[in-house]
Structures are given as C-alpha cells and as structure tokens.
Write an enzyme that holds these catalytic residues in place. Structure first.
Site, PDB file in Angstrom:
ATOM      1  N   ASN A  30      -7.717  -3.086  -0.109  1.00 41.91           N
ATOM      2  CA  ASN A  30      -7.206  -4.094   0.808  1.00 41.91           C
ATOM      3  C   ASN A  30      -8.156  -4.173   2.003  1.00 41.91           C
ATOM      4  OD1 ASN A  30      -6.551  -1.940   2.594  1.00 41.91           O
ATOM      5  ND2 ASN A  30      -4.476  -1.789   1.766  1.00 41.91           N
ATOM      6  N   LYS A  74      -7.993  -3.185   5.136  1.00 38.88           N
ATOM      7  CA  LYS A  74      -8.151  -1.943   5.904  1.00 38.88           C
ATOM      8  C   LYS A  74      -9.012  -0.952   5.138  1.00 38.88           C
ATOM      9  CE  LYS A  74      -5.389   1.560   8.356  1.00 38.88           C
ATOM     10  NZ  LYS A  74      -5.963   2.768   7.734  1.00 38.88           N
ATOM     11  N   GLU A  75      -8.733  -0.809   3.846  1.00 35.03           N
ATOM     12  CA  GLU A  75      -9.506   0.117   3.024  1.00 35.03           C
ATOM     13  C   GLU A  75     -10.958  -0.324   2.907  1.00 35.03           C
ATOM     14  OE1 GLU A  75      -5.763   1.435   0.126  1.00 35.03           O
ATOM     15  OE2 GLU A  75      -7.042  -0.274  -0.374  1.00 35.03           O
ATOM     16  N   ASP A  96      -0.640  -2.138  -7.123  1.00 33.68           N
ATOM     17  CA  ASP A  96      -0.525  -1.718  -8.517  1.00 33.68           C
ATOM     18  C   ASP A  96      -0.511  -2.930  -9.449  1.00 33.68           C
ATOM     19  OD1 ASP A  96      -0.309   0.879  -7.579  1.00 33.68           O
ATOM     20  OD2 ASP A  96       1.875   0.903  -7.684  1.00 33.68           O
TER      21      ASP A  96
END
Length: 326
Positions: free
Chosen positions: A198, A200-201, A266
């Site tokens: 995402n 942030k990641e 997921d």
C-alpha cells in the site's frame, strides 16, 4: 481473452499460499453506556464468530472465486489451530501445516454498531528455527512444483525469512511469485515477480516519501530496482498504480462505499495472482483485483468476493486505465 472469460479459467488453476496464518475472531455487540471505571465504552456482547486471516484468508479468497488453493504455514498446539483446520477443511482448502510450540496468531476485534471498538492480538513474532524451519524449507520444493503460481503472505510473524523466499524462488523457476510485503522485509523479496504494497508500505520500503505523482513514480522505480520485476501500489481511494516494463498504469478505485478495509490486501493479491495465472496480462489482472477489492471493502469484517458479484461488477463498471512511461 476478455475479463469475464478470464474468470472462467479460475477453476482450473492451483495457487500455493505460503505465509503467516491468522485466526480472526470477531466479537459483536452494542454500546449503551460508558464504564464508571474508566472513560471507555461498555460493550454488551451479542455474538462472536471466527474467520481465516493472513495467508489463510488469501487462500479463502482463491477458493471463493472457484480456484484451488493450498496454504502452508505455522500453527501452535492449541484451540485456535483446531479452528483454522476446521474452517480450511470446510472450504476445501488443502493445508500443509507445520506445528510449533508458539501460539497460533489470533486477532480479536470487538465491533459495536458496525464500528471496531478495539483489537487485541495473541501471537509470537520470533523467527522459525530448528525443526519447524527445517520442515518448512523441505516442504516448499514439492509444494511449489505442484501449483501454477505462488503467493507469499508476509505479516512479519516469523515465517517469511530470507531462506524461505530464496527457496520459493528457486523452486518456482519461471512461475509467478507474488508477495504481499511487510515494511522491514523488502530486502527479502529480491527476485520475486511482483509485490503489492500500500502507499505507506511503498513509501517506507522505497525510502521515498510519496506526496504526489512524481514521488509515486520515483518510489515505484526504486522498489523494482530493489527487489522485483513489477510493483502494484494500492492507494485506497486513489485506486492502484501498476509499475512494469518501464511503464506505470493508474487504475481508479471501484469501491462505491468503504465500511471495512480488513482483508482487502489479501483479496487484491489473491485475485491478481489467479487472474494472471489464468492468462490475463498484469494490467488486466490488476483491474480484476481492483473490482474484487471494491466489493470486500463494502462489507464489515473479513470478506471475500465471489464469481457472481465479481462478474456483475466487471459488467456494470467500466474503467479507463491511464498508462505512461516512467
């Protein structure tokens, strides 16, 4: 092949999911007062249920769409492990379980009036060692060979290590290997086919603060150079951005209403991998995954898309992909 036709191929595909297994526990209730002991709500419990989380939920998404899934991971010698086994068996998901002394990871969410009040976790995040690590590594080779694609579901609970990823990549050869990454582990994914961070990641994993389209491109390029052949950055209400072959494709969100993002990541990696293994291009697979994510975030709790509601979404909502060179 059109997007609807790709869905028909799901039933003949087998996907192996390797990663951290989680049991999601939901406690449902109502709040009518504040505790006199502390300024916190008092939840009158009305019901509870259990669902698959982590790598197990990825496998559940695959099966719910008509595919065939095997999940490999660690469970403890406890009641939570028994519940995971029971749910997996009920969904016809093959389970390559490795038992360990550690407790099975359980995430308990207390929900009142369709809003999460609190979450508490029971888990161990120690890396695997000894007999458990040996069993995992030895089991990867045969398991990978018997499947069309592999998903690594990394929740940083100790299962996904450098040794495990290297073993998976070696066994997979030219097969598609997708990773749902975790910050702090990006260096482990060198050589995989695709990662799905995402915003942030992606920002933390690339070392680039993503503020606008220019910094988004910079982060995507940095991640491909660092670890993988392609990157799909999920951007919430901003949709998704797929980086591959010197291009970036922006895919607008399909979500009509957002009630709960639990398990959305997921869903994205499960559907994208199934679609790609079924003959879709990465861009087509990302579009299908985007539709599926739009479905599950519109429901409270860990949810999955089905062939019927995914087909309806693909027919009803057409999107325009914007592609540009990096």
């Amino acid at each position: 092949m059109g997007l609807i036709e790709i869905l028909k191929e799901f039933k003949s595909r087998r996907v192996l999911v390797i990663g951290d297994l989680i049991l999601d526990r939901f406690i449902w209730g109502r709040v009518n007062r504040i505790s006199p002991e502390a300024p916190v709500p008092v939840v009158d419990v009305e019901d509870q249920n259990f669902a698959l989380g982590g790598a197990a939920n990825v496998a559940s998404n695959i099966v719910s769409l008509g595919g065939n899934a095997t999940v490999m991971g660690i469970v403890g010698l406890d009641r939570a492990a028994e519940r995971i086994r029971d749910i997996l068996a009920g969904q016809d998901i093959d389970f390559l379980a490795i038992e360990d002394k550690r407790p099975t990871t359980v995430k308990t969410r207390v929900i009142a009036h369709n809003q999460q009040v609190v979450r508490f976790d029971q888990e161990s995040r120690d890396k695997l060692s000894g007999r458990s690590l040996k069993a995992m590594l030895s089991g990867i080779d045969n398991a990978v060979r018997e499947h069309d694609a592999v998903i690594v579901s990394d929740y940083k609970k100790g299962v996904i290590t450098k040794q495990a990823v290297e073993r998976i990549i070696k066994a997979a050869g030219r097969k598609f290997v997708a990773v749902d990454p975790k910050v702090g582990h990006f260096h482990l994914y060198k050589g995989v086919s695709l990662i799905t961070p995402n915003l942030k990641e992606a920002s933390e994993g690339s070392g680039v603060e993503i503020r606008d389209e220019a910094s988004l491109k910079k982060a995507g390029k940095a991640l491909m150079k660092k670890c993988c052949k392609a990157v799909l950055i999920t951007r919430g209400e901003g949709g998704m951005s797929l980086f591959e072959n010197g291009r970036v494709s922006h895919i607008p969100t399909m979500a009509q209403h957002v009630y709960d993002v639990t398990g959305a990541g997921d869903t994205v990696i499960a559907v994208l991998t199934m679609a790609y293994a079924s003959g879709a291009s990465l861009a087509e697979a990302a579009v299908i995954a985007n539709h599926a994510a739009g479905i599950v975030v519109g429901e409270v709790g860990t949810a999955t898309a089905t062939p019927e509601n995914l087909r309806r979404s693909l027919k009803a909502l057409k999107i325009k992909i914007e592609t540009e060179n990096l």
